[in-house]
Design a protein around this motif. Structure first.
Motif, PDB file in Angstrom:
ATOM      1  N   LEU A  46       0.832  -1.200   0.000  1.00  0.00           N
ATOM      2  CA  LEU A  46       0.000   0.000   0.000  1.00  0.00           C
ATOM      3  C   LEU A  46       0.873   1.259   0.000  1.00  0.00           C
ATOM      4  N   GLY A  47       2.000   1.200   0.698  1.00  0.00           N
ATOM      5  CA  GLY A  47       2.949   2.310   0.662  1.00  0.00           C
ATOM      6  C   GLY A  47       3.482   2.543  -0.737  1.00  0.00           C
ATOM      7  N   ILE A  48       3.834   1.474  -1.434  1.00  0.00           N
ATOM      8  CA  ILE A  48       4.306   1.600  -2.815  1.00  0.00           C
ATOM      9  C   ILE A  48       3.219   2.227  -3.680  1.00  0.00           C
ATOM     10  N   LEU A  49       2.017   1.721  -3.549  1.00  0.00           N
ATOM     11  CA  LEU A  49       0.898   2.239  -4.343  1.00  0.00           C
ATOM     12  C   LEU A  49       0.681   3.725  -4.073  1.00  0.00           C
ATOM     13  N   ILE A 101       4.986  -1.079  14.562  1.00  0.00           N
ATOM     14  CA  ILE A 101       6.256  -0.415  14.240  1.00  0.00           C
ATOM     15  C   ILE A 101       6.747  -0.823  12.863  1.00  0.00           C
ATOM     16  N   CYS A 102       6.793  -2.126  12.605  1.00  0.00           N
ATOM     17  CA  CYS A 102       7.260  -2.585  11.293  1.00  0.00           C
ATOM     18  C   CYS A 102       6.271  -2.219  10.196  1.00  0.00           C
ATOM     19  N   GLY A 103       4.978  -2.207  10.505  1.00  0.00           N
ATOM     20  CA  GLY A 103       3.979  -1.808   9.510  1.00  0.00           C
ATOM     21  C   GLY A 103       4.192  -0.376   9.050  1.00  0.00           C
ATOM     22  N   ILE A 104       4.458   0.504   9.988  1.00  0.00           N
ATOM     23  CA  ILE A 104       4.713   1.906   9.631  1.00  0.00           C
ATOM     24  C   ILE A 104       6.017   2.030   8.855  1.00  0.00           C
ATOM     25  N   LEU A 109       8.858   2.834   3.693  1.00  0.00           N
ATOM     26  CA  LEU A 109       9.755   2.309   2.664  1.00  0.00           C
ATOM     27  C   LEU A 109       9.031   2.110   1.338  1.00  0.00           C
ATOM     28  N   GLY A 110       7.798   1.664   1.404  1.00  0.00           N
ATOM     29  CA  GLY A 110       6.999   1.502   0.192  1.00  0.00           C
ATOM     30  C   GLY A 110       6.759   2.822  -0.503  1.00  0.00           C
ATOM     31  N   MET A 116      10.410   6.641  -6.010  1.00  0.00           N
ATOM     32  CA  MET A 116      11.602   6.430  -6.840  1.00  0.00           C
ATOM     33  C   MET A 116      11.235   5.899  -8.216  1.00  0.00           C
ATOM     34  N   VAL A 117      10.195   5.079  -8.280  1.00  0.00           N
ATOM     35  CA  VAL A 117       9.788   4.451  -9.523  1.00  0.00           C
ATOM     36  C   VAL A 117       9.070   5.423 -10.448  1.00  0.00           C
ATOM     37  N   LYS A 118       8.246   6.303  -9.871  1.00  0.00           N
ATOM     38  CA  LYS A 118       7.416   7.163 -10.729  1.00  0.00           C
ATOM     39  C   LYS A 118       8.185   8.257 -11.417  1.00  0.00           C
TER      40      LYS A 118
END
Length: 118
Positions: A46-49, A101-104, A109-110, A116-118
C-alpha cells in the motif's frame, strides 16, 4: 467503480486465505505468523501504491479493494486477545509492537520506493 472494489476485496480475501492456510499447515508455532506477514506485506504494498501516486481508480481497486481484503486488522486483534487469554502476554506485546512499528516502517519504505519508480 464499487463493483471493482468489491471484486478486488474478494481477490484479496482469497489470497489471504490461501497464504494463511499454507503457513498454518506448515507451521507449529503459537506465533500468528500468517497474519503478521500478510499485514506487513500489505502495509508495504500500500505504501508503494501511495508513493506511485496512482490514478484514483487504480488506488480504489488495488489499495481499497485487493489490499483492503488482503490485510486484516480484526484477525490481528482476535489473535492478540487469544494470546493474552492464554497467558502469553509477552507474545501479545511483541506481536502488537512488531505489527505497528514494522507496519509503519514498511509503509514508509513503500512510499519511498513508489516515489523512486514514478
Amino acid at each position: 467503480m464499487i463493483y471493482f472494489v468489491g471484486i478486488g476485496a474478494a481477490l484479496g480475501s482469497v489470497l489471504r486465505y490461501l497464504i494463511t492456510t499454507t503457513i498454518k499447515k506448515n507451521s507449529r508455532t503459537i506465533w500468528p505468523t500468517a497474519t503478521l506477514l500478510i499485514n506487513l506485506l500489505g502495509s508495504f504494498l500500500l505504501g508503494i501504491l501511495y508513493g506511485l501516486s496512482t490514478i484514483k481508480a487504480a488506488y480504489l481497486i488495488i489499495g481499497v479493494g485487493i489490499l483492503g481484503g488482503f490485510t486484516t486488522f480484526s484477525t490481528m486483534n482476535v489473535e492478540i486477545l487469544g494470546l493474552i487469554e492464554s497467558k502469553k502476554r509477552i507474545y501479545a506485546w511483541w506481536y502488537i509492537s512488531i505489527s505497528y512499528i514494522c507496519g509503519i516502517i514498511l509503509s514508509v519504505l513503500g512510499v519511498i520506493m513508489g516515489n523512486m519508480v514514478k
